[in-house]
Design a protein around this motif. Structure first.
Motif, short mmCIF file in Angstrom:
data_model
loop_
_atom_site.label_atom_id
_atom_site.label_comp_id
_atom_site.label_asym_id
_atom_site.label_seq_id
_atom_site.Cartn_x
_atom_site.Cartn_y
_atom_site.Cartn_z
N ARG A 34 41.82 35.53 41.77
CA ARG A 34 42.80 36.61 41.95
C ARG A 34 43.01 37.36 40.63
NH1 ARG A 34 46.68 33.75 43.96
NH2 ARG A 34 46.32 34.26 46.16
N THR A 35 43.11 36.62 39.54
CA THR A 35 43.34 37.24 38.24
C THR A 35 42.15 38.11 37.83
OG1 THR A 35 44.76 35.42 37.52
CG2 THR A 35 43.76 36.77 35.80
N LEU A 36 40.94 37.58 37.94
CA LEU A 36 39.76 38.31 37.50
C LEU A 36 39.49 39.52 38.38
CD1 LEU A 36 37.38 35.35 36.54
CD2 LEU A 36 38.82 36.73 35.04
N LEU A 37 39.69 39.39 39.68
CA LEU A 37 39.50 40.53 40.57
C LEU A 37 40.49 41.65 40.24
CD1 LEU A 37 38.89 38.61 43.91
CD2 LEU A 37 37.33 40.32 42.94
N ASN A 38 41.74 41.30 39.96
CA ASN A 38 42.72 42.31 39.59
C ASN A 38 42.35 42.98 38.27
OD1 ASN A 38 44.34 42.02 41.85
ND2 ASN A 38 45.63 40.45 40.92
N GLU A 39 41.92 42.17 37.29
CA GLU A 39 41.55 42.73 35.99
C GLU A 39 40.36 43.67 36.11
OE1 GLU A 39 40.88 39.40 33.47
OE2 GLU A 39 43.02 38.99 33.15
N ALA A 40 39.47 43.40 37.06
CA ALA A 40 38.29 44.24 37.25
C ALA A 40 38.55 45.42 38.18
CB ALA A 40 37.13 43.40 37.79
N GLY A 41 39.78 45.52 38.72
CA GLY A 41 40.14 46.66 39.55
C GLY A 41 39.96 46.45 41.04
N TYR A 42 39.69 45.22 41.49
CA TYR A 42 39.48 44.96 42.91
C TYR A 42 40.76 44.36 43.52
CZ TYR A 42 34.64 45.90 41.82
OH TYR A 42 33.49 46.52 41.41
N HIS A 43 41.85 45.17 43.47
CA HIS A 43 43.16 44.70 43.91
C HIS A 43 43.21 44.50 45.42
CE1 HIS A 43 44.46 45.86 39.87
NE2 HIS A 43 43.89 47.05 40.08
N HIS A 44 42.35 45.16 46.16
CA HIS A 44 42.43 45.15 47.62
C HIS A 44 41.74 43.95 48.25
CE1 HIS A 44 38.89 47.19 46.19
NE2 HIS A 44 38.31 47.10 47.36
N VAL A 45 41.06 43.11 47.46
CA VAL A 45 40.44 41.90 48.02
C VAL A 45 41.54 40.88 48.32
CG1 VAL A 45 38.90 39.95 47.55
CG2 VAL A 45 38.24 42.26 46.84
N ASN A 46 41.51 40.33 49.52
CA ASN A 46 42.52 39.35 49.94
C ASN A 46 42.06 37.96 49.50
OD1 ASN A 46 44.73 38.23 51.25
ND2 ASN A 46 43.70 38.13 53.23
N VAL A 47 42.79 37.34 48.56
CA VAL A 47 42.43 36.03 48.00
C VAL A 47 43.41 35.00 48.54
CG1 VAL A 47 41.97 34.73 45.91
CG2 VAL A 47 41.64 37.21 45.91
N LEU A 48 42.87 33.97 49.22
CA LEU A 48 43.72 32.98 49.88
C LEU A 48 43.36 31.56 49.46
CD1 LEU A 48 43.64 34.34 53.55
CD2 LEU A 48 45.43 34.72 51.84
N GLN A 49 44.38 30.70 49.42
CA GLN A 49 44.13 29.27 49.25
C GLN A 49 44.27 28.61 50.61
OE1 GLN A 49 46.79 27.12 46.64
NE2 GLN A 49 46.03 25.13 47.37
N ALA A 50 43.22 27.91 51.04
CA ALA A 50 43.25 27.22 52.32
C ALA A 50 42.04 26.32 52.42
CB ALA A 50 43.26 28.22 53.48
#
Length: 402
Positions: A132-148
Motif C-alpha cells: 500500500r505504501t509503495l503503490l501510493n508513493e509511486a502514484g497508484y492510489h486507485h489500486v485496492n490493497v487488502l489483507q485477507a
C-alpha cells in the motif's frame, strides 16, 4: 551511474530492461511493453542498486521467516512479463492479484487503465502495508490493497476478468473459480508432483478449467488455509525424495540400500533437450515418478550423478530407482543424448521403462506446450487414478499429451 534522482538515467535503465525482455521473448505485446516502460520498478525494490532492480532475472527477497525461508519476494521481470502476456489483460478489465508486492499490481493498473480496476490481496499484514505504501508513493492510489486469506478470494470485488496468482499454489480454491467471469482467465503457479508451472487457465463448458499455455517457474509457497506441505523423504545424507502425491509409497531404507549398489546406465538414442518440458512429460506419464534431489556433497562422494543437484524425475519401485541422465553426443541435434542411471535389484526393468519414456518424448512430444492441462473441481466425478491424474484437495488435475 544512475541514481534515484537521475530521471533520465532511470528511464534509460527501464528502457534497456524492456528491450532485453523483448529480445528474450518475455514481452510480445505493445500493451505489456508500455506497462513495463511506465512503472518505476526501483521504487518497489528499495535498497537494491538500480542496475540490480532493473535486471530481468532479479527477484529481491522482501521478507524471511525466523529460519531464513523466503516468505515474500518481488518476482523477476522476465517471469512477470511472461505471465502478464499469458493473461492477455485488456483496458477496462477487473483484475485480482493474489499475493501482493506492489510492483506487479502497478503493472496491472497500467494494463487495465483508468476504466479498469485492480485488487491485490495478501495474508501478511507487513506485506500489505508495504504494498500500500509503495503503490501510493509511486502514484497508484486507485489500486485496492487488502489483507485477507486469499483461499476465499475477494467476493466483494468480484467478478474478475482475470485472476493473477503470484504465490506457489498447491490447489485452486473453489472461490477463485466462482469469482472468475464467465469468459475469464486465471494465471496460477500450480504445484504438480514436486515442481511448479504457471498455467493460464480458461473456463471450460463443464465448469472446470483448461490450459492455454504454461511454463516452468519458482514462487514463494502459498500461506494460509490453502497451504500444503510436501513430504521430504531422506534416502541418505544429502539425498531426498520430494513427494506431494499421497498415493506414492516408498521404502526409504530399501532405497538407501539400492543407492549404495553399483549403478547401471542405459542410453536412449534420443536427443536430450528442453529439460523443463521433458520433466513434465516424465512426471505425468508414470504414477511412480517423484522428484529426486541431492546436494553437492552427495554428488562429490559419487552417490549420485549431477542431475539431481537441481532436482530430477526419479522412477521408484520398491527397492530400486532410476533417474534421467545426459551425455555429450555430436550425432544429436542438441549435442546431448538422454539416458538413465538406475540402482537396485530391479535396475534393469526400471531403466528399460524410463528409456521408453525418453524415446516417446523425443518421437512424439519434442516441442513446447505439448501438454494439455485440465482442472476438474469437485463435486464433479474425478477420473480414475492413472498417469497424468493428480488428486488435489478441491479437485483433480489431468495432464494429457494429445
Amino acid at each position: 551511474m544512475a541514481t534515484d534522482n537521475d530521471v533520465e538515467g532511470v528511464a534509460a535503465l527501464r528502457a534497456s530492461m524492456v528491450r532485453e525482455l523483448r529480445d528474450q521473448g518475455a514481452i510480445q505485446s505493445e500493451l505489456v511493453a508500455a506497462a513495463f516502460t511506465a512503472v518505476p520498478r526501483h521504487l518497489f525494490t528499495p535498497g537494491e542498486p538500480l542496475k540490480v532492480a532493473y535486471a530481468t532475472d532479479n527477484a529481491p527477497i522482501v521478507k524471511r521467516d525466523d529460519n531464513g525461508l523466503t516468505l515474500s519476494s518481488v518476482s523477476a521481470p522476465h517471469l512477470q512479463a511472461t505471465m502478464l502476456e499469458a493473461a492477455e489483460i485488456k483496458p477496462g478489465m477487473r483484475v485480482c492479484e493474489v499475493g501482493s508486492g506492489g510492483y506487479n499490481a502497478a503493472l496491472l493498473a497500467e494494463l487495465v487503465g483508468d476504466g479498469g480496476h485492480v485488487t491485490t490481496v495478501d495474508i501478511d499484514p507487513d506485506i500489505v502495508e508495504r504494498a500500500r505504501t509503495l503503490l501510493n508513493e509511486a502514484g497508484y492510489h486507485h489500486v485496492n490493497v487488502l489483507q485477507a486469506d486469499a483461499e476465499e478470494g475477494v467476493p466483494n470485488a468480484a467478478p474478475f476478468d482475470r485472476i493473477i496468482v503470484t504465490a506457489g499454489s498447491w490447489d485452486i480454491p473453489p472461490a477463485w473459480i466462482d469469482q472468475l467471469a464467465h469468459d475469464g482467465r486465471i494465471v496460477v503457479p500450480l504445484r504438480l508432483k514436486g515442481t511448479t508451472r504457471w498455467i493460464a487457465f480458461d473456463r471450460d463448458s463443464e465448469g472446470g478449467l483448461v490450459s492455454r499455455s504454461y511454463g516452468l517457474c519458482v514462487f514463494v509457497p502459498f500461506q494460509g488455509s490453502g497451504s500444503h506441505t510436501e513430504r521430504n523423504v531422506t534416502i541418505d545424507n544429502g539425498v531426498v525424495l520430494r513427494l506431494d502425491d499421497e498415493n506414492l509409497k516408498e521404502d526409504a531404507e530399501a532405497l538407501r540400500r539400492a543407492l549404495h549398489l553399483p549403478r547401471i546406465e542405459r542410453w536412449s538414442g534420443a536427443a536430450f533437450d528442453m529439460p523443463d518440458e521433458l520433466m513434465l512429460f516424465l512426471l505425468t506419464n508414470d504414477p511412480n515418478m517423484a522428484m529426486l534431489h541431492a546436494d553437492q556433497e552427495a554428488i562429490d562422494h559419487g552417490l549420485l550423478a549431477r542431475p539431481p543437484l537441481k532436482g530430477v524425475p526419479a522412477l521408484i519401485s520398491g527397492d530400486s530407482f532410476a533417474y534421467r541422465a545426459a551425455r555429450p553426443n555430436d550425432d544429436m541435434g542438441s549435442g546431448y543424448e538422454s539416458g538413465v542411471y538406475a540402482h537396485g535389484p530391479s535396475a534393469e526393468d526400471l531403466a528399460a521403462r524410463y528409456v521408453e519414456l525418453l524415446r516417446q518424448w523425443a518421437d512424439k512430444y519434442h516441442r513446447r506446450g505439448a501438454a494439455s492441462i485440465q482442472y476438474i473441481p469437485k463435486p464433479a466425478t474425478p477420473p480414475a487414478p492413472s498417469s497424468g491424474v493428480i488428486t488435489k484437495r478441491h479437485g483433480t488435475v489431468v495432464v494429457t499429451w494429445p
